[in-house]
Every structure is written in C-alpha cells, then in structure tokens.
Design an enzyme around this catalytic site. Structure first.
Site, PDB file in Angstrom:
ATOM      1  CB  CYS A   1      -9.319   9.094   3.316  1.00 45.55           C
ATOM      2  SG  CYS A   1     -11.046   8.564   2.927  1.00 45.55           S
TER       3      CYS A   1
ATOM      4  CG  HIS B   1      -5.019   3.838 -12.660  1.00 42.22           C
ATOM      5  ND1 HIS B   1      -4.844   2.634 -11.686  1.00 42.22           N
ATOM      6  CD2 HIS B   1      -5.233   5.031 -11.705  1.00 42.22           C
ATOM      7  CE1 HIS B   1      -4.563   3.147 -10.438  1.00 42.22           C
ATOM      8  NE2 HIS B   1      -4.921   4.650 -10.336  1.00 42.22           N
TER       9      HIS B   1
END
Lengths: 270, 422
Positions: B50, B99
C-alpha cells in the site's frame, strides 16, 4: 617499574572512561567493545604494578592509604567487570570508571615511599586484614554508588515522562535497585569486620580509638549511614529512591573519609 | 544488461494513486508473465504494497522496460499511464542496489523500522521465483538485501521503541520492572483499548490479571477473555494494594482513583512500585499520584509523548542504519565486480597451467637421469614463473572491475592470452 606501569594502567582507565561515556550517548557497539578491552588492559597492568610494588616493598601494597586506595580501585574494577556481565548492564562503565579515575588520581600522584617506620607501626598480621577487609568494602560501595546513581537518573526520567537518551540506555528500576541492594549487602560485612579489627588494633597500638584521627571518625559516620540503609531495607522495606539517596550520601561520606585520611594530619598517614 | 528499479512510493505519490495501482497476487502473476513475454526485461520482480509499487529488473534498456511494465500495470488497473509516468523514479546499477537494501531494511518506509516491509519483499521475491522471472542477478541482489535488512534490524534500534500507545505502555512497564513475568495487572473498565494494553502485558508474562468493572457480568466476561479473575468494583482499593500495573479505561467523568486512595494503598506496599496506565479520557486517575514515591502514572497524552520520543529515537537510529547500508552496498558491488572477472581469471590460470605442465613434461623427457630434486626444482621454477607473469594481469582485472571498466579489459585479456570463447 612501579610508576610507569601504574601510569599505563591509569591511562587505560582514562581511555575506558572516555569510551564508556561515549557509549552512553552514542549507541555504537564497538565503543563498548573497545572500552571493555581498555578496562581489562588497565586492570591487568594495574595488577602487574601492584605485584611489582609488593615485591619491591616485601609486604602487601597496603602500607599507606594511597596504596590501599589503589588496591581498592583494582578490586572495584574487577567487581564492575563481573557485575556488568552478571546484570547485563552495559552502560555500567560510564558510572563506575569516573569514580575509579577520581580515586586513582591520588595513588598516581603520591609516591608510596618515604613514610618512615611504617612497617613497625603497621606490625602484626591483623592490620593487613583490617585494611584488606575495609578496601573490599569500599570496592563494593563504588558499585553501590554507581547503581544508586543510575537508579536516581532512570527514576527521574520515568517521573518526568520525557524520555531522553538515558531512558533508553539505562536498565529498569528493579534491576538497578537489586544491584544497589546486593552491593550494599556485600560491602557492609566487609566494612563492619574491617572497622572492628581496626578499633581493636587501634586500642592496643595507640591506646585510644579515635583520638585525633579524622579518618577513623568519618569512617564511622559512613558506616552508620550504610548500617541505617541496610536496616531500613531489611526491616522497613526501604527501596527505590530513598535507598538510592542514602547510598549516594554514604559514598560521598566514604570519599570524604578517604580525602580526610589523605590530606588531613592523622594516624592513617598518606 | 543493467540492473534497475523503477516505481513510485509514499514519498512522491498520493495515496489515491497508490491504492489504484496496488495489485493482488493473482494479477501480479499474470503481470509478471506478460511482462517477461514481451522480452523487454531479462529478469523482473514486482513489489506492490500500500506504500509502494516498484519493479526491479535486469534489462538491456531500463527506460523501455519501465514503460512496458507500468503500461501493463495501468492497463490492468484502468489508470492512465500519463498520470503515473511523471511520478516514476528510476535507479540504475549501484543506486538500484542501494534502493533495494534501503527498502528491505525498512529505512524507506513511512514508519521507519516497521517490520512488515521485509515480509512483503520476501513475498514478492517468492512470487517472482515461482513465476520464473528471477535470474541470477535478482537472486543475488535480494539474498543480499534480506541479509542487510536483518543486520540493520539487529545492529541498530530502528525497530525497537514502540510507536503505538499500547506498546509504549508495555515498554515503560519494562523500564520499571525487571521483566513482567509474574507482575499482577488490574484492568479497570472493559474498553477495547484497555483490553489491548492488558493483552500486550500478558503476552510479556504478566500474571495474574484482575478485572474490575461497574457492571459485574461485563467484568466477568472480560476476565474470562483474559484468563483472569473479576473483582468487585467497590473493592477497587483492596485490589490496588496487591497489583503492580493498573490499566484504567472507564467512561467515568470523575477520577475513580484518587491521590488519597493511592496514598493509603502505598502505605502498606513497602515501596513496591505501582504503575498506572490511564488511557481513559477524561482521566480515571488523578494525575497528582505521579508525585508519590514509587508511583508512576501515565495518561494518554504522556504515552503519546513517549511515542514521539520513540520515533525521534528511531530516526536517530535510522541514520546509523543508512551508514550501514552504504557500507553493505559498497561490499556488494565489490563482490559483484569480482564475480564478473572471476571466470576470466580462472580460465587464464588454467590456460597457463596447461602450458606449464606440457613444457615441464617435455623438458623432463629430455632429462632421463634427473634426480627427484632436479624434478622438484623444475616444477617449482615453472610454477613461480607462471605466478609472476599472472600477477599483473589478474591485479589489473580486479582493479578495473572495481573501477567499473572491466568491460573493456575482459575481451583484451581474452585476445592477448588466446582464451578461446568470448
């Protein structure tokens, strides 16, 4: 050999103190590891220095107060290493080592020689037992003081409800209270027996017990404070902050006692 | 071939868009196989939570691969690609590794240190593996990322220090008591929040649990739910005397635990600490009880303040986590570049060893009377020469790969030493 090795030991303690204080505010595990190594190295060097001194003097290195304090520091460091392991209080060094340093300053600056007739004055095995027992007591009270100080700081954080660095770093109150209690229970019998022997010996050797000796007088004040705390703990269930404050006052008196012995004229000499 | 990550996250994309783009597992399977069928990517993995939608992959042209994946995704979800495209970020090679490590270690999360993200990354990895879209590059990357995440978790405190009010209460209790095992809890009121806090305490070993409530059946019901015992509300003061932790969450408009009451209770406790967790609004416990020795009283606002301090502490720890990730990225890239040149180094050694063994055999055939010492000397001499010759090119290869220029050196070495293929 004595001064140089002892100086190295004290240098180790200084490094360990700095690293431990840094570890208190900066949670880097390597700081703790290096601090532990420095502490152990200082302690081992200290042991070597004391042994060398004992060999040179041909008697235990307890002949003057500054020698005795040096041995007390050595025992305190050993005890601190053990307590840290036993209680898992990794920040202990930050509270014990500064005290160790303060107590070491005198033994580092005062040279233990030049007290004429010390062997004669100290003659008899009992006097060594007196000194030995008292200094083990002092070592335990160094830990007692550190535990109490940590307790007071952590309690203050919890009461203020504004968690700061110390809240995160210090252990829980119950553990600290237990540490304070156990070190008191450990130190007190040593101090008591040591003082009784001192009184008996003084009565025989000097003819009087306290006359003109500030150290002897103050040491009984310190003893009374510890006795009161222990009684309060055992009988009235004193715990926590009150017991911690008494531990701090007791230790302050003890340091004052040693200071008086070192710097005021009296029979304990320097 | 370039390693890349492209996507959007809570940092740059609004929640409405993230909601629209989130895909469940079945669709993700389809998406993975569709995308790899296009041939735009050699390896690919899609992380959809989400808070982020990201695609990790290896492709000849990462920009093109990114467009293919997100076009597919937008088509599935009925979103215009044009509205997504400007929000997409892309990281290549070392930056992509960085990342991936940060995401898995929960350093890029909305709530830093939250534990779910690592599980979500693991799930995404498992799914991509099941769909056979993971190759050696992504496999190495994510195996390393999981290890780094674990390291950050254990070596820093980013995941410690509660960020919810009820857990903050448990942590406070653990700063007062040495472990909660055997600590008695009294729950006053039968609200949901109170029950939750009591459950957390019980999970940490608190026992026994007492429940006091104005309506007796409700107290009994809650006591059953917590495996505790109900106590009559009228005997609140008696109950206080025997417990260590009190949670209050009644709807009372006036304090039900007063300073005078706690003073009386503390009198008989021999300095045994008493910890009040007052989560009722308006408050159930008079705030002044906190001034009593050995009494600690935290209301909802106090707990929130503790949570804020905890978050600040996590952020401080996150800086240490970032430093750790940087070090790990550097290590990873070094290992990677070594991996690139290792096959060449191995075949170079093999080639020269082959020559050496052949020439030594020829020489020895010409020396039938050679003693064992002579044979040994010849062996040692030839091996030393080979090693000396190899030293410079191997060092050069390792250095160049770490500097990122191995691509020009590899074919040169192959050419010079006649290493056959490539």
């Amino acid at each position: 050999m004595y001064p140089t090795v002892l100086d190295l030991a004290i240098f180790g303690y200084i490094a360990a103190t700095g690293l431990s204080l840094a570890y208190l505010v900066q949670r880097e595990e390597w700081l703790h590891r290096v601090a532990s190594v420095a502490t152990i190295a200082g302690w081992v060097l200290h042991a070597v220095a004391l042994l060398a001194l004992a060999f040179r003097l041909g008697r235990p290195p307890l002949g003057s107060l500054s020698e005795a304090v040096s041995v007390a520091v050595w025992v305190a460091v050993l005890l601190a290493l053990w307590v840290e392991r036993q209680y898992g209080v990794k920040v202990l060094g930050a509270f014990v080592l500064p005290v160790v340093l303060v107590l070491s300053i005198n033994s580092a600056t005062t040279r233990p020689l030049g007290i004429p007739g010390i062997e004669r004055a100290l003659g008899g095995a009992w006097i060594w037992v007196h000194i030995g027992l008292v200094l083990i007591g002092i070592a335990a009270f160094v830990l007692n003081f550190a535990g109490a100080l940590m307790y007071v700081l952590q309690e203050r954080q919890l009461k203020a409800k504004r968690p700061g660095t110390l809240y995160y770093r210090l252990p829980d109150l119950e553990t600290l209270d237990r540490l304070t209690y156990r070190t008191l229970a450990l130190g007190f019998p040593f101090l008591t027996t040591g003082l009784i022997l001192g009184v008996l010996w003084a009565g025989r050797a000097w003819g009087s017990v306290f006359a003109y000796d500030p150290l002897a007088l103050l040491s009984f004040v310190a003893w009374a404070i510890y006795a009161g705390t222990l009684a309060g703990r055992a009988a009235a269930g004193w715990r926590g902050r009150r017991a911690a404050y008494f531990a701090i006052i007791g230790f302050a008196t003890l340091v004052l006692t040693l200071g008086a012995g070192l710097f005021l004229p009296g029979r304990h000499g320097s | 071939m370039t390693l890349f990550v492209a996507g959007l996250s809570h940092k740059n994309a609004p929640v409405e868009l993230r909601e629209q783009l989130a895909v469940e597992e079945d669709k993700l399977r389809e998406l993975l196989s569709d995308v790899s069928a296009t041939g735009a990517v050699r390896e690919t993995l899609i992380l959809s939570t989400c808070n982020r939608v990201e695609v990790y992959g290896v492709a000849e042209a990462p920009g093109e691969a990114r467009a293919v994946v997100f076009r597919h995704l937008c088509r599935y979800r009925g979103v215009a690609y044009g509205s997504v495209e400007p929000l997409l970020y892309t990281h290549l090679d070392g930056d992509a590794v960085h990342h991936a490590f940060r995401v898995a270690a929960s350093l890029d999360s909305m709530m830093i240190g939250e534990p779910q993200i690592l599980g979500q990354v693991k799930d995404a990895f498992g799914l991509a593996q099941a769909c056979a879209t993971v190759g050696p590059a992504l496999h190495t990357l994510f195996t390393a990322a999981f290890a780094v995440a674990k390291k950050v978790r254990t070596e820093t405190e980013i995941a410690r220090h509660a960020v919810s009010v009820s857990f903050a209460a448990v942590e406070l209790a653990r700063k007062i008591f040495a472990g909660l095992g055997g600590k008695a809890v009294l729950l006053v009121g039968a609200g949901k929040m109170g029950e939750l806090a009591a459950r957390h305490l019980v999970e940490h070993g608190a026992f026994p649990v007492y429940v006091a409530n104005r309506t007796w059946p409700r107290a009994q019901e809650m006591a059953r739910a917590l495996s505790g015992a109900a106590v009559p509300f009228a005997e609140l003061e008696t109950a206080l005397a025997g417990v260590d932790i009190v949670i209050t969450s009644t709807g009372a408009t006036e304090p039900i635990v007063t300073l005078a009451m706690v003073q009386r209770v503390m009198h008989g406790r021999r300095a045994r600490p008493l910890f009040f967790i007052d989560i009722a609004v308006p408050r159930d416990v008079e705030g002044s009880v906190n001034t009593l020795a050995d009494v600690y009283c935290y209301n909802v606002d106090d707990l929130k303040q503790v949570v804020e301090a905890n978050i600040r502490e996590r952020l401080r720890e996150a800086q240490r986590g970032e430093a750790l990730v940087m070090r790990e990225v550097a290590k990873f890239l070094t290992r990677q570049s070594d991996v690139e040149v290792i096959p060449t180094i191995v075949s170079l050694r093999e080639r020269l060893e082959e020559i050496r063994v052949g020439e030594v055999r020829k020489a020895l055939a010409r020396l039938p009377g050679a003693t064992a010492e002579t044979r040994e000397a010849i062996e040692a001499l030839s091996a030393a020469i080979v090693n000396k010759i190899l030293h410079a090119p191997i060092t050069k290869l390792r250095e160049s790969s770490r500097a990122g220029s191995s691509r020009s050196w590899l074919p040169l070495i192959h050419e010079l030493f006649g290493l056959g293929r490539k």
